[in-house]
Design an enzyme around this catalytic site. Sequence first.
Site, PDB file in Angstrom:
ATOM      1  N   GLU A 297      33.210 -10.092  -7.565  1.00 53.71           N
ATOM      2  CA  GLU A 297      32.864 -10.947  -6.426  1.00 53.71           C
ATOM      3  C   GLU A 297      31.578 -10.447  -5.759  1.00 53.71           C
ATOM      4  OE1 GLU A 297      34.920 -13.736  -4.835  1.00 53.71           O
ATOM      5  OE2 GLU A 297      32.800 -13.909  -4.415  1.00 53.71           O
ATOM      6  N   ASP A 301      28.080 -12.524  -5.608  1.00 53.85           N
ATOM      7  CA  ASP A 301      27.558 -12.969  -4.313  1.00 53.85           C
ATOM      8  C   ASP A 301      26.155 -12.425  -4.055  1.00 53.85           C
ATOM      9  OD1 ASP A 301      30.066 -14.062  -4.120  1.00 53.85           O
ATOM     10  OD2 ASP A 301      30.780 -12.753  -2.519  1.00 53.85           O
ATOM     11  N   SER A 515      33.612 -19.301  -4.886  1.00 52.05           N
ATOM     12  CA  SER A 515      32.916 -18.032  -4.697  1.00 52.05           C
ATOM     13  C   SER A 515      31.483 -18.073  -5.181  1.00 52.05           C
ATOM     14  CB  SER A 515      33.603 -16.951  -5.516  1.00 52.05           C
ATOM     15  OG  SER A 515      34.563 -16.309  -4.766  1.00 52.05           O
ATOM     16  N   ASP A 560      25.261 -36.935  -3.381  1.00 52.97           N
ATOM     17  CA  ASP A 560      26.666 -37.338  -3.222  1.00 52.97           C
ATOM     18  C   ASP A 560      27.378 -37.228  -4.573  1.00 52.97           C
ATOM     19  OD1 ASP A 560      28.949 -38.301  -2.105  1.00 52.97           O
ATOM     20  OD2 ASP A 560      28.234 -40.367  -1.816  1.00 52.97           O
ATOM     21  N   GLY A 579      29.961 -41.012   0.067  1.00 52.54           N
ATOM     22  CA  GLY A 579      29.973 -40.419   1.401  1.00 52.54           C
ATOM     23  C   GLY A 579      30.858 -39.180   1.433  1.00 52.54           C
TER      24      GLY A 579
END
Length: 611
Positions: A297, A301, A515, A560, A579
Site C-alpha cells: 500500500e 501510494d 487504493s 462521466d 451524471g
Amino acid sequence: MRYSTLLVLTLGSLAAAAPRDCAQKLKEQVSPPRGWTKVKPASAEHNINLRIGLPQANFAQLEKHLYEISDPFNERYGDHLSKEEVEALIAPHDESIQLVEEWLASHGISADDLTRSPAKDWVTIKVPVSLAEKMLDTEYHVWLHDESGDTMVRTTSYSLPEHLHEHIEVVQPTTMFGRFKGMKATYHYADTERPSVDLSQPWIPIPSAYNGEVNASCNASITPTCLKELYNGVGYTPSATNANKIGITAYLGQYANFEDFHNFTAMFVPDAASSSFEVVYIDGGQNNQTLSAAGLEADLDTQYAFGLTYPTPGTFYTTGGMPPYIPDDDTPTDTNEPYANWLDYILSDPSPPQTISTSYGDNEQTVPESYAKRVCEDLAQLGARGVSLLFASGDFGVGDGDANPETQTCYTNNGLNETKFIPGFPASCPYVTSVGATWYIPEETYFISGGGFSNYFSRPDYQAVAVPEYLSKLAPGTYEGLYNPYGRGIPDVSAQGQWFWVYYAGQLGQIGGTSAATPTFSGFVSLLNDARLAKKLPPLGFLNPLIYAAGAFAPKAFNDIVGGSNPGCGTEGFNATIGWDPVTGFGTPNFYNLKDIVLGDMDLLIGGLSL
Ligand SMILES: *[C@@H]1O[C@H](CO)[C@@H](O)[C@H](O)[C@H]1NC(C)=O
Ligand SMILES: *[C@@H]1O[C@H](CO)[C@@H](O)[C@H](O)[C@H]1NC(C)=O
Ligand SMILES: *[C@@H]1O[C@H](CO)[C@@H](O)[C@H](O)[C@H]1NC(C)=O
Ligand SMILES: *[C@@H]1O[C@H](CO)[C@@H](O)[C@H](O)[C@H]1NC(C)=O
Ligand SMILES: *[C@@H]1O[C@H](CO)[C@@H](O)[C@H](O)[C@H]1NC(C)=O
Ligand SMILES: *[C@@H]1O[C@H](CO)[C@@H](O)[C@H](O)[C@H]1NC(C)=O
C-alpha cells in the site's frame, strides 16, 4: 507477606462491594460486532490511551464557514481560516474543561498526566485497564477478529457520571471496533491474469484524453504516463514547489521503500529518478527500509502520488500506536487508534500539505456513530484551513468485504441480523472527497468500486441536486430498506483502479483497488493546487462544493462513467448512470479542463460557458 496478601484481598472485595461511582449512567452501548469473538477479560495492567472528546462549542459556525469558503459561487471562496481561528471556533466551554478535569482528578489523574489537543477538545490519558474500568463502570475484554487474527482490548458499553454526559461526547477506545484496513485489491505479479491487449493499433482514440488518444498498452498496464494521457494532463510541470505539498498517510506498519520508489521512477517517471520524499514519523511509526519490510500500500501510494506530481514535495506520514507500545500476551497487536493519532499530529501542524491522500478505511458500522462524527468534524477543520482530503471509497461495491460478493450477508451490527448495504468510513464523512474506481480504456466502471449512502451522515447541501436526481432514476422500491436514501452519497469522483505497475519489495508487479484510484485523483488535485498557488490564488481546500458545481455545470470537467454497477450483499449494486451515481461519482478527472475552471474566475461554471 501472608498478611499483606490478605489485606489486599480484603480491600479488593470491599471495593467490589462498595456502591458504584455516584450515579454513573450508561453513555454508549453497542452490540457485539459480527466477526469478533470475546476471548477473555483484559489484564488489569494493560495500558490504554483513552481519548475523551469534549463537545465543540461552535462546530455549527465552523461548518458554515467551511461551506462558504469552499463554495465557488460564494464571494468568500478560498478565504480559508487560520489554525487559530479554527481552534477558537471548536474550543469546548470552560465549564466542560473544568468538570472533566475534576472528574479525572477524583481518579488520581492530574493535569500533568494528560495531553490536550490544541483546541482542548480532546483530552488523552494513558491508564491501566483497571482504572479505565472504574472510571467508565465497564469491563474490558480481549476481542479476537476471526478473519485476521487481530486482537483488541474493547468493551461493548461504558458509563459516565450523569453530570458529565453533556460535557463529554465520546470516550475511545471503548466500543470502537474499526480497523482502518488498506483498501488495495488483489496483487498481481507482472504478466499474470492480465487481459491481453490489442497492440495492432498503437493508440486508443479517447476524445477527452490529451491529444485525443491514449497509448494502447495502457488498457491493462497503468503507469503515471498513461494517467496523464487519459486524464489530459501531459506536459504540465508544477512550479509552486516552494509552497505546494502533497501528503500520503500510512498505518499498520506500511513502510514506503526508497529503493522501490527510486526504481519505479527510474522506469516510469525518468525526470523524477533522483527525487525522494520526506518521512514524518508519528507516535512510534517507522519506515523500515529492509526490502522485505516494504509495504505494498505504502509503495503504491507514494509511487503514484509523488510520481504524478514531481517536483512537488511529497510527505509520507507513518503513524504507529502511542509509544512505547509493548505487545503483551493479551494483545500482541496495538489496540490504540492510529487514525486519531495522525489527526492530532496534522491538526497541530501550522502548515499541513494542501492535498492529503488516504487509502485506508473500514465499514462505517464498525465505527460507533458518536466517534465517527467527531473524527469527521476534525476532518472539517482541515478543510476549513485549506486542505483537500481524499479517501478511498472501499473495494467491495455496496457490500461489506466478505470475500464472495454472491454470498455476502451484509448483516448490520445492531444485533437484529438486518441486511443493509455497508458504506465505508471515513469516505462517508461529508467533509472529505471519496474516490471510487474505474478500469480499462475506454474507461468502464470497476465493479469493486465502493459506493452507496451513509447511515450516519445526512445528505449535505452540495448533494441536494445530484443525489435526488440519481435516486429518481431508480425504479420505485429499489433496494428499499437496504440503504439510507437521505444519507451522504459516495463516492464523489473516481479514477483508474486496476493494473497499476508498482515496484514492491524489489519486484515489479501490478495492483489495483480504490487504493490506486485515490493517490491518482489526489495527484491531479495537487497539480490543480499547484496551478492556483503559482498564480497566488489560495489552494482549493475542501473540494466537494466545487466538484458538485463542476459536475452540474461543466460537463467536460469529469469523464462521466456510464454502465456497469458495484455488486455486493447478493445484489447487483447500483448502476453507473449519466451524471453523479453511487458507483463512480461524477467520474474521472480532466486535468486541463479542471485547471481552466480553478484558474478562471469561477464564472466558468455558471451555465457551463466554454466547457
Ligand atoms: C506506449 O507505451 C509503451 C510502454 O510504456 C512504450 O514502450 C511505447 O513506446 C508507447 N508507444 C508510443 C506510441 O508512444
Ligand atoms: C481494453 O480491454 C478491455 C478488457 O479486455 C476490452 O474490453 C477493450 O476492448 C479493450 N480496449 C481496446 C481499445 O482494445
Ligand atoms: C526491519 O524489517 C526486517 C524484516 O522484516 C526485520 O528483520 C528488522 O528487524 C526490522 N528492523 C527494525 C529496526 O525494526
Ligand atoms: C444472526 O445470524 C447468525 C448467523 O446466521 C446466527 O448465528 C445468529 O443467531 C443470528 N442472531 C439473531 C439475533 O438472529
Ligand atoms: C534497483 O535498480 C538498481 C539499478 O538498476 C538495481 O541494482 C537494484 O537491484 C534495483 N533494486 C530493486 C529493489 O529492484
Ligand atoms: C440497472 O440497470 C439494469 C439495466 O437497465 C436494470 O435492469 C436494473 O434494474 C438497474 N438496477 C438499478 C439498481 O437501478
